[in-house]
Design an enzyme around this catalytic site. Sequence first.
Site, PDB file in Angstrom:
ATOM      1  N   MET A  24       4.727  -6.150   1.928  1.00 42.35           N
ATOM      2  CA  MET A  24       5.577  -4.988   1.625  1.00 42.35           C
ATOM      3  C   MET A  24       6.951  -5.479   1.207  1.00 42.35           C
ATOM      4  O   MET A  24       7.661  -6.133   1.987  1.00 42.35           O
ATOM      5  CB  MET A  24       5.683  -4.064   2.842  1.00 42.35           C
ATOM      6  CG  MET A  24       4.421  -3.260   3.103  1.00 42.35           C
ATOM      7  SD  MET A  24       4.609  -2.063   4.436  1.00 42.35           S
ATOM      8  CE  MET A  24       4.484  -3.119   5.871  1.00 42.35           C
ATOM      9  N   GLN A  79       2.493 -13.685  -1.662  1.00 35.28           N
ATOM     10  CA  GLN A  79       1.912 -12.809  -2.678  1.00 35.28           C
ATOM     11  C   GLN A  79       2.612 -13.007  -4.015  1.00 35.28           C
ATOM     12  O   GLN A  79       3.841 -13.056  -4.098  1.00 35.28           O
ATOM     13  CB  GLN A  79       1.981 -11.335  -2.288  1.00 35.28           C
ATOM     14  CG  GLN A  79       1.011 -10.565  -3.184  1.00 35.28           C
ATOM     15  CD  GLN A  79       1.164  -9.077  -3.157  1.00 35.28           C
ATOM     16  OE1 GLN A  79       2.283  -8.570  -3.162  1.00 35.28           O
ATOM     17  NE2 GLN A  79       0.054  -8.370  -3.147  1.00 35.28           N
ATOM     18  N   CYS A 110       0.482  -2.570  -7.815  1.00 33.20           N
ATOM     19  CA  CYS A 110       1.777  -1.888  -7.888  1.00 33.20           C
ATOM     20  C   CYS A 110       1.696  -0.650  -8.789  1.00 33.20           C
ATOM     21  O   CYS A 110       1.293  -0.749  -9.947  1.00 33.20           O
ATOM     22  CB  CYS A 110       2.831  -2.854  -8.411  1.00 33.20           C
ATOM     23  SG  CYS A 110       4.470  -2.129  -8.418  1.00 33.20           S
ATOM     24  N   ASN A 212      -7.883  -1.275   2.951  1.00 37.36           N
ATOM     25  CA  ASN A 212      -6.452  -0.978   3.110  1.00 37.36           C
ATOM     26  C   ASN A 212      -6.188   0.486   2.754  1.00 37.36           C
ATOM     27  O   ASN A 212      -6.738   0.992   1.788  1.00 37.36           O
ATOM     28  CB  ASN A 212      -5.633  -1.918   2.201  1.00 37.36           C
ATOM     29  CG  ASN A 212      -4.151  -1.576   2.151  1.00 37.36           C
ATOM     30  OD1 ASN A 212      -3.575  -1.452   1.080  1.00 37.36           O
ATOM     31  ND2 ASN A 212      -3.530  -1.429   3.295  1.00 37.36           N
TER      32      ASN A 212
HETATM   33  C1  FMN Z   1       7.735  -0.440   1.235  1.00 37.89           C
HETATM   34  C2  FMN Z   1       6.443  -0.899   0.650  1.00 37.89           C
HETATM   35  C3  FMN Z   1       6.416  -2.032  -0.159  1.00 37.89           C
HETATM   36  C4  FMN Z   1       5.216  -2.502  -0.687  1.00 37.89           C
HETATM   37  N1  FMN Z   1       5.221  -3.641  -1.423  1.00 37.89           N
HETATM   38  C5  FMN Z   1       4.026  -4.172  -1.845  1.00 37.89           C
HETATM   39  C6  FMN Z   1       3.962  -5.423  -2.508  1.00 37.89           C
HETATM   40  O1  FMN Z   1       4.978  -6.083  -2.747  1.00 37.89           O
HETATM   41  N2  FMN Z   1       2.749  -5.891  -2.873  1.00 37.89           N
HETATM   42  C7  FMN Z   1       1.583  -5.184  -2.641  1.00 37.89           C
HETATM   43  O2  FMN Z   1       0.491  -5.649  -2.993  1.00 37.89           O
HETATM   44  N3  FMN Z   1       1.631  -3.995  -2.029  1.00 37.89           N
HETATM   45  C8  FMN Z   1       2.803  -3.485  -1.607  1.00 37.89           C
HETATM   46  N4  FMN Z   1       2.826  -2.303  -0.925  1.00 37.89           N
HETATM   47  C9  FMN Z   1       1.549  -1.620  -0.653  1.00 37.89           C
HETATM   48  C10 FMN Z   1       1.002  -2.043   0.700  1.00 37.89           C
HETATM   49  O3  FMN Z   1       0.714  -3.425   0.720  1.00 37.89           O
HETATM   50  C11 FMN Z   1      -0.296  -1.263   1.030  1.00 37.89           C
HETATM   51  O4  FMN Z   1      -1.249  -1.562   0.057  1.00 37.89           O
HETATM   52  C12 FMN Z   1      -0.059   0.242   1.028  1.00 37.89           C
HETATM   53  O5  FMN Z   1       1.124   0.580   1.730  1.00 37.89           O
HETATM   54  C13 FMN Z   1      -1.256   0.975   1.671  1.00 37.89           C
HETATM   55  O6  FMN Z   1      -1.488   0.553   2.970  1.00 37.89           O
HETATM   56  P1  FMN Z   1      -0.958   1.400   4.248  1.00 37.89           P
HETATM   57  O7  FMN Z   1      -1.525   2.787   4.137  1.00 37.89           O
HETATM   58  O8  FMN Z   1      -1.450   0.637   5.432  1.00 37.89           O
HETATM   59  O9  FMN Z   1       0.542   1.450   4.142  1.00 37.89           O
HETATM   60  C14 FMN Z   1       4.014  -1.806  -0.417  1.00 37.89           C
HETATM   61  C15 FMN Z   1       4.051  -0.653   0.360  1.00 37.89           C
HETATM   62  C16 FMN Z   1       5.221  -0.205   0.914  1.00 37.89           C
HETATM   63  C17 FMN Z   1       5.205   1.025   1.777  1.00 37.89           C
END
Ligand code: FMN
EC number: 1.3.1.-
Length: 377
Positions: A24, A79, A110, A212
Amino acid sequence: MSAVASSFRIGPYVVSPAVVLAPMAGITNVAFRQLCREFGSPTSVYVCEMVTARAIVERDSKTIEMMTFGADEHPRSLQLYSVDPKNVTDAVTIIAGEGLADHLDMNFGCPVPKVTRKGGGAALPYKRRLFAEIVRAAVRAAGDIPVTVKFRVGIDDEHLTYLDAGRIAEAEGAVAVALHARTAAQRYSGEADWSRIARLKEAVTGVPVLGNGDIFSADDALRMMRETGCDGVVVGRGCLGRPWLFRELHAALTGQPVPVGPTLGEVAAILHRHGVLLADHIGEEKGLRDLRKHMAWYLRGFPIGADLRRAFAMVSGLAELEDLLGKLDHDAPYPAEAEGPRGRQGSPGRVVLPEGWLDDPEDAAVPEGAELMHSGG
Ligand SMILES: Cc1cc2nc3c(=O)[nH]c(=O)nc-3n(C[C@H](O)[C@H](O)[C@H](O)COP(=O)(O)O)c2cc1C
C-alpha cells in the site's frame, strides 16, 4: 467444513501462515511492516510500497529511501511497477545484482486514472503479449529471486483480464499470482467478487493463487479461503490502524482462538510504537507527520472527545504524542464500531484508457508516457 491451507510457497520461501500484507503506497513502509510483523508471523510476507522501474534505473533518492528494509526482515519483498520490458530488465538487473530484495511482486492492479489513461496499471493486462513480455523480463533478470504478479479482475465487467493474466503469468515463470477481486472500474467501491478468485484457482493450477479484497477480520480470511480454495490471503485496508489484525489472522489460520481486540490502553502503546518506528526510519518530524494519517484508523470507535481527536490528527512530536496518549481512558474496551470496512472506498467510475487501447489485445507496443517516475503509487 474444509480445512484451509496453512502455508504456501513463494519460490524458496514457505509463507506460514498463508498471509501477505498487501503493498500500500504511503503505508507499507519499513516501520509499518515491522509493526505488522511484530503481531504476525515472521514467516508471513509483508510487501513494501510500490516502486517504479524507471525510478530505480535513475537511482531516484526518494525511491532508494522507500526500498529500506529492516535488518532482520526476510524475505525483503519489493513491489515493482513498469509497462516496459526493457526498463524491467534494467531495474531488476540492478535489484538482483546489488542484492536489494529477496522477492519481487509486479503491480498490474493500479486503477488510478492518471495511470490507466496511459495504459499502465490495471489497463495493461488487456495487452496480453506486452503483459507476457514484462513478466518474462522480470523473471529472467531476477535469476533466483522469485517473482509474483498482482492484478485485478479486469478493466470493467466487459473487459475481464484476470484468467488470461493468471495463465500467462504462470507460463512466464511467476511463482504465485494474487487477485484483487475487483475491476479497475470498481476502484475500491462495492464488494470484491470472491467467486473470481475461485475461477482463477481453477485456471491456474501450477502455482499458488492468492485472494485479495475485503478481508477486514480473521473470520473473513477463513471464509475467503474456504469459499475460493485460494492458497493464501493478501490483506490491505483491514490492517490500517489495526496492525494487530496479523495476530488475529495468525491465530485463526493456525486453529487457535482469535484474541479479543485491544483496549484503548493497548492501542495507545501500539500507536506509540508506530511513532517510534517511524521516527527511527525518517526522523521525528517527518515520521510523526506520517503517523497523522493513521490516527483516525487507530482511534475509530473509541470514546474520545472531538478536541482530543483533532489534537491527535495534528501531532508533531513524540513528547506531544505521549502527552495525548496519557489523556486517553486506557481501560476502554475494543469497540464493535471499529470492526468492518475501513480505508479507501470511493465510488466506481469509467476507466479512462489511451485511444484505441481496446482495439488489439495482441499489440505489444509499449504505451507512451506510462512509465511512471514517482514511486509510491
Ligand atoms: C492506500 C492504498 C495504497 C495502495 N497501494 C497499492 C500499491 O502500491 N500496489 C498495489 O498493488 N496495490 C495497492 N493498493 C491495493 C491493495 O494492495 C489491495 O489490493 C486493495 O486495497 C484490496 O485489498 P483490501 O480490500 O484488503 O484493502 C493500495 C490500496 C490502498 C488502500
